[in-house]
Structure formats: C-alpha cells, structure tokens
Design a protein around this motif. Sequence first.
Motif, PDB file in Angstrom:
ATOM      1  N   ARG A 280     -25.684   1.150   7.794  1.00 31.43           N
ATOM      2  CA  ARG A 280     -25.865   2.537   7.333  1.00 31.43           C
ATOM      3  C   ARG A 280     -24.548   3.306   7.383  1.00 31.43           C
ATOM      4  O   ARG A 280     -24.216   4.045   6.451  1.00 31.43           O
ATOM      5  N   LEU A 281     -23.785   3.139   8.452  1.00 31.60           N
ATOM      6  CA  LEU A 281     -22.492   3.812   8.550  1.00 31.60           C
ATOM      7  C   LEU A 281     -21.559   3.383   7.428  1.00 31.60           C
ATOM      8  O   LEU A 281     -20.983   4.231   6.728  1.00 31.60           O
ATOM      9  N   LEU A 282     -21.391   2.086   7.253  1.00 32.78           N
ATOM     10  CA  LEU A 282     -20.459   1.592   6.232  1.00 32.78           C
ATOM     11  C   LEU A 282     -20.896   2.013   4.835  1.00 32.78           C
ATOM     12  O   LEU A 282     -20.058   2.307   3.970  1.00 32.78           O
ATOM     13  N   SER A 283     -22.207   2.082   4.612  1.00 30.55           N
ATOM     14  CA  SER A 283     -22.723   2.538   3.327  1.00 30.55           C
ATOM     15  C   SER A 283     -22.496   4.033   3.135  1.00 30.55           C
ATOM     16  O   SER A 283     -22.172   4.489   2.037  1.00 30.55           O
ATOM     17  N   ASP A 284     -22.634   4.805   4.217  1.00 30.17           N
ATOM     18  CA  ASP A 284     -22.471   6.257   4.123  1.00 30.17           C
ATOM     19  C   ASP A 284     -21.034   6.676   3.838  1.00 30.17           C
ATOM     20  O   ASP A 284     -20.794   7.759   3.287  1.00 30.17           O
ATOM     21  N   VAL A 285     -20.069   5.852   4.235  1.00 30.82           N
ATOM     22  CA  VAL A 285     -18.658   6.240   4.040  1.00 30.82           C
ATOM     23  C   VAL A 285     -17.939   5.318   3.072  1.00 30.82           C
ATOM     24  O   VAL A 285     -16.717   5.407   2.921  1.00 30.82           O
ATOM     25  N   GLY A 286     -18.672   4.450   2.382  1.00 32.32           N
ATOM     26  CA  GLY A 286     -18.056   3.523   1.433  1.00 32.32           C
ATOM     27  C   GLY A 286     -18.793   3.514   0.111  1.00 32.32           C
ATOM     28  O   GLY A 286     -20.018   3.694   0.051  1.00 32.32           O
ATOM     29  N   ALA A 287     -18.066   3.265  -0.977  1.00 28.97           N
ATOM     30  CA  ALA A 287     -18.632   3.320  -2.326  1.00 28.97           C
ATOM     31  C   ALA A 287     -19.228   1.996  -2.779  1.00 28.97           C
ATOM     32  O   ALA A 287     -19.716   1.898  -3.905  1.00 28.97           O
ATOM     33  N   ASN A 288     -19.211   0.976  -1.931  1.00 28.37           N
ATOM     34  CA  ASN A 288     -19.688  -0.348  -2.333  1.00 28.37           C
ATOM     35  C   ASN A 288     -21.207  -0.428  -2.378  1.00 28.37           C
ATOM     36  O   ASN A 288     -21.905   0.404  -1.800  1.00 28.37           O
ATOM     37  N   ASN A 289     -21.687  -1.474  -3.037  1.00 33.98           N
ATOM     38  CA  ASN A 289     -23.107  -1.782  -3.064  1.00 33.98           C
ATOM     39  C   ASN A 289     -23.448  -2.653  -1.847  1.00 33.98           C
ATOM     40  O   ASN A 289     -22.888  -3.732  -1.675  1.00 33.98           O
ATOM     41  N   PHE A 290     -24.358  -2.194  -1.017  1.00 37.86           N
ATOM     42  CA  PHE A 290     -24.740  -2.939   0.176  1.00 37.86           C
ATOM     43  C   PHE A 290     -26.092  -3.627   0.034  1.00 37.86           C
ATOM     44  O   PHE A 290     -26.535  -4.323   0.944  1.00 37.86           O
ATOM     45  N   GLU A 291     -26.772  -3.450  -1.102  1.00 36.34           N
ATOM     46  CA  GLU A 291     -28.116  -3.992  -1.237  1.00 36.34           C
ATOM     47  C   GLU A 291     -28.143  -5.519  -1.196  1.00 36.34           C
ATOM     48  O   GLU A 291     -29.064  -6.109  -0.650  1.00 36.34           O
ATOM     49  N   ASN A 292     -27.163  -6.153  -1.807  1.00 32.67           N
ATOM     50  CA  ASN A 292     -27.150  -7.615  -1.860  1.00 32.67           C
ATOM     51  C   ASN A 292     -25.930  -8.186  -1.137  1.00 32.67           C
ATOM     52  O   ASN A 292     -25.378  -9.207  -1.544  1.00 32.67           O
ATOM     53  N   PHE A 293     -25.539  -7.519  -0.068  1.00 34.14           N
ATOM     54  CA  PHE A 293     -24.369  -7.925   0.707  1.00 34.14           C
ATOM     55  C   PHE A 293     -24.825  -9.002   1.694  1.00 34.14           C
ATOM     56  O   PHE A 293     -25.414  -8.715   2.731  1.00 34.14           O
ATOM     57  N   ALA A 294     -24.540 -10.244   1.382  1.00 37.61           N
ATOM     58  CA  ALA A 294     -25.064 -11.366   2.167  1.00 37.61           C
ATOM     59  C   ALA A 294     -24.201 -11.629   3.396  1.00 37.61           C
ATOM     60  O   ALA A 294     -22.992 -11.380   3.402  1.00 37.61           O
ATOM     61  N   VAL A 295     -24.831 -12.147   4.436  1.00 38.53           N
ATOM     62  CA  VAL A 295     -24.076 -12.631   5.588  1.00 38.53           C
ATOM     63  C   VAL A 295     -23.182 -13.772   5.110  1.00 38.53           C
ATOM     64  O   VAL A 295     -23.619 -14.673   4.395  1.00 38.53           O
ATOM     65  N   GLY A 296     -21.895 -13.708   5.468  1.00 35.49           N
ATOM     66  CA  GLY A 296     -20.925 -14.690   5.002  1.00 35.49           C
ATOM     67  C   GLY A 296     -20.150 -14.233   3.780  1.00 35.49           C
ATOM     68  O   GLY A 296     -19.218 -14.919   3.354  1.00 35.49           O
ATOM     69  N   GLN A 297     -20.509 -13.087   3.233  1.00 35.06           N
ATOM     70  CA  GLN A 297     -19.809 -12.550   2.065  1.00 35.06           C
ATOM     71  C   GLN A 297     -18.753 -11.548   2.511  1.00 35.06           C
ATOM     72  O   GLN A 297     -18.854 -10.936   3.585  1.00 35.06           O
ATOM     73  N   ALA A 298     -17.727 -11.374   1.692  1.00 37.88           N
ATOM     74  CA  ALA A 298     -16.701 -10.355   1.932  1.00 37.88           C
ATOM     75  C   ALA A 298     -16.555  -9.499   0.684  1.00 37.88           C
ATOM     76  O   ALA A 298     -16.838  -9.947  -0.431  1.00 37.88           O
TER      77      ALA A 298
END
Length: 445
Positions: free
Chosen positions: A72-90
Amino acid sequence: MATPSLQDGIDKAGSPVKLLWKPNAEPWTPEVVEREYAGWRQEQTAWHESVAILNLSHHMFDMFIEGPDATRLLSDVGANNFENFAVGQAKQYIPVTTDGNIVTDGILARDGENRYTLSGIPAAQHWVQYHGEKGGYDVTFVTDPSSAFRKGGDPKLFRFQIQGPLAGDLVERAFGGPLPPTKFFHSSPVTLDGMHFHALRHGMAGQAGYEFIGEWQHSEAVQEALLRAGEPFGLVRVGALAYTTPSVESGWVPSPVPGIYSDPALLDYRKHIPLFGIEGQRPLGGSFFSENIEDYYCSPYELGYGKAISFNHDFIGRDALQRAAKDAVLRKKVTLVFDPDDVRKALGDDPGFVLSYSRNRVETDSGLVGMTCQSATLDPVGTILSLTLIDQEYAAPGTEVSVVWGEHPGHGTDPGADLGFPRIRATVQATPFNQHARTLYRRNA
C-alpha cells in the motif's frame, strides 16, 4: 548538534542551484571496484562481442521494505501498476511529486507478499521512507548504503552481472545447463555448488544477460565459479570506469535531478532529509546553467517511463501525470552521437576515457533546444555518446545539432553568455542506442 538538513543547506547557499552548482566536479565511480582490469576499451568491447562480468555489489543503496502495509505504501507514493506485481518480479519504480516531476527512479524487486527491495540512488528510498513514517504505515525499513557511504563492513547482497553475446553459453557451463525460462526483469531461484541465490534476467547495454543476486557470504565463491566458467569464452572483468557507460547505450538516465527543491509544500520534507546525502551533494555542472532549479526537473514521460505509469490507483502526483498524459511531451530522450573530428579538436587527439554527468547546452541555429544528461566514450562506437533531453521538433534521428562543451561558472555570469566553449557537432539517434536493446531485448517482457 543537530545534523544539517537539505533545507539548511539551501538557506545557507541562497538557492538550490547555488547549493548544487559545482563546475568541474569529478564524476563518481565505485571506489571499491578496480578502475580497470583489462583496460576500459577492452572491457567495453567484451559486452559487445564476447562476455563480461560486472560487479554491481558496491555502488547502489538497498532499502529492504517489509510489513503488512508495504504494498500500500509503495503504491501510494509510486506511479507503477501493483495489481499484477508478482513475487520475483522487478520494476523501474517511479515516484513523483505532486507536480508530476520525478523524484528519481529505482529498481523495486518484490521478494515476498509483503517484502520488497528498492535499489539505486537513494533519493527514491528517502521519499518512500519519509511518507511511510509520516503516514503511519505498518512497515519497517532497513537500509544498506553503498560501499562509499557504509561505515565499515560488507554489503548485505552481492550482485554480479553476466552480459554479452556469449552470456548464455557461460551461464549454461556454470550451472550445468540452461536456467529456467524467465521473462525480462523477472528472477528465478538458482543453485550453484550448493549456494542458493536468484538470477534476474537483466542486462544494461541491450545484450543477453543475467544479474545474480544473493547473500554476501557467498559472494567470493559465486564470483570465482563464474570466472572459472567464463575462461573458455574469454570472460572479461569490467572495472569502475567502463561500468558507468552501459547506461548511455541502454538509454537509462542515471541521476535525474529530484523535483523536490522548490515546492513550498515540500518544506518539511527538505527539513527531514540530511544535507549530506544525494539530494544535497550530487553536483550540477556543464554549459547549461539556470538560476531556476525547476529548469533541471523532468517528467517521467520525458524519460520514457510512460508505459510503466498506471492510473488504476491513487498516488502522489496522479493528477499532474494525468494532465501530462493528455499533452504532447515537450522534450524527448534521445542519444547524441558526437562527431569524432570535433571531439578530437575540442578534447585532444586522444581524449581517452570521457565520462560526464554535466548538463550541457544542445543548440541549433535556432538556439537552445536541449540539454545533455550523461555523456561517455564508447570505444566500440568510436566516439562519445550522450543521453539528452531535446525539444520534440529536433528529436528525429539524423537531426544535426551541436553540444556546447564546457563548465559555466555559475551565479553572477549570464546563463546565455558565449563563454568561448567549443561546439561539438552531433547527430540525433534513437534511444536506446543499442539496436538489440531497442528492438529485441524486451520482447518477452
């Protein structure tokens, strides 16, 4: 005695530009890594023609972010899409101010459901931690500075990058077979001689490659195993000089000026972060001089991050980026290819290794049309390349421009004064300059 803040430094200097303007400052390179092993020319050639190993363990800051509110923090201060952010992804993490200017980017890796590592220049880490602490998020932060700023001890992580046309062959020899199929900027767990770590599919100059990341205790053994496996392929170790140059080919601007210095609403933020950090000490210089720090800010759209921006959530700067998305981008990131004869006239018959993060003026007969962000000699290309932000009407490949090569003295001298600096002709080309990076590298992303 209180530690001076960034705002203290600005107040004492008189302005952000007066604080940061340091012409002729030496570009920083990792001091822990040898400057050269085989020689910077041979090292650059290796990742184009054979295979190279780069030690990335010492130059980046790592911040380990963990807790129920981490996403939630990283999503609140970042413009990226977090919906499909998989473990192991960068991902290339994109925090922006309310005005839509980039704070700076970073590499964000998802290590677990509620665990992340944010790596790179620490301006992004400072931004995330400040908002996490001020906003009362249930999250912890552990920071591992770069080796230049760590007060003794080793890094927490090793990072070795294998890069070049023969990278796949070397990796197969080291691991006894090919690694699991992995998408671009995704990682897979791997084992080598009983040591467990991760292989991130990533390269910095467009060639095939992996970045191996693991606990520092295995650093020496992993490096030795990779060096042994690379012997039949002529593996070349890359030193601190050549290491700084793949970003010019791959089109990544390594240190955009954080858009934090002028907004009155960020006064508390500037009082919170230390003066003796990246925001207060990274120097500005070059022939492009302005008394207004905002002339050095840039939008993530100008840096080519538009495809990574997602409006499916609320975040700081969302409204500004939505407005920017509807407008034509005023500047575009391009690669300038310097005329070799002009380089020799300006810098000498054998300029040697050139590395500059100066903001130099880019001009046509119409006047100022852009500014450079990073310039470096690429021996396989035979000249200097420069990552540049340029007005859209001059961004077409083949456009002829000139770069004003010199260091403006700063405050007290007319920003537009002709100071007799040499003008080096240059040709606009696409970015990434490396064709593989531009066309094939991300096809499996």
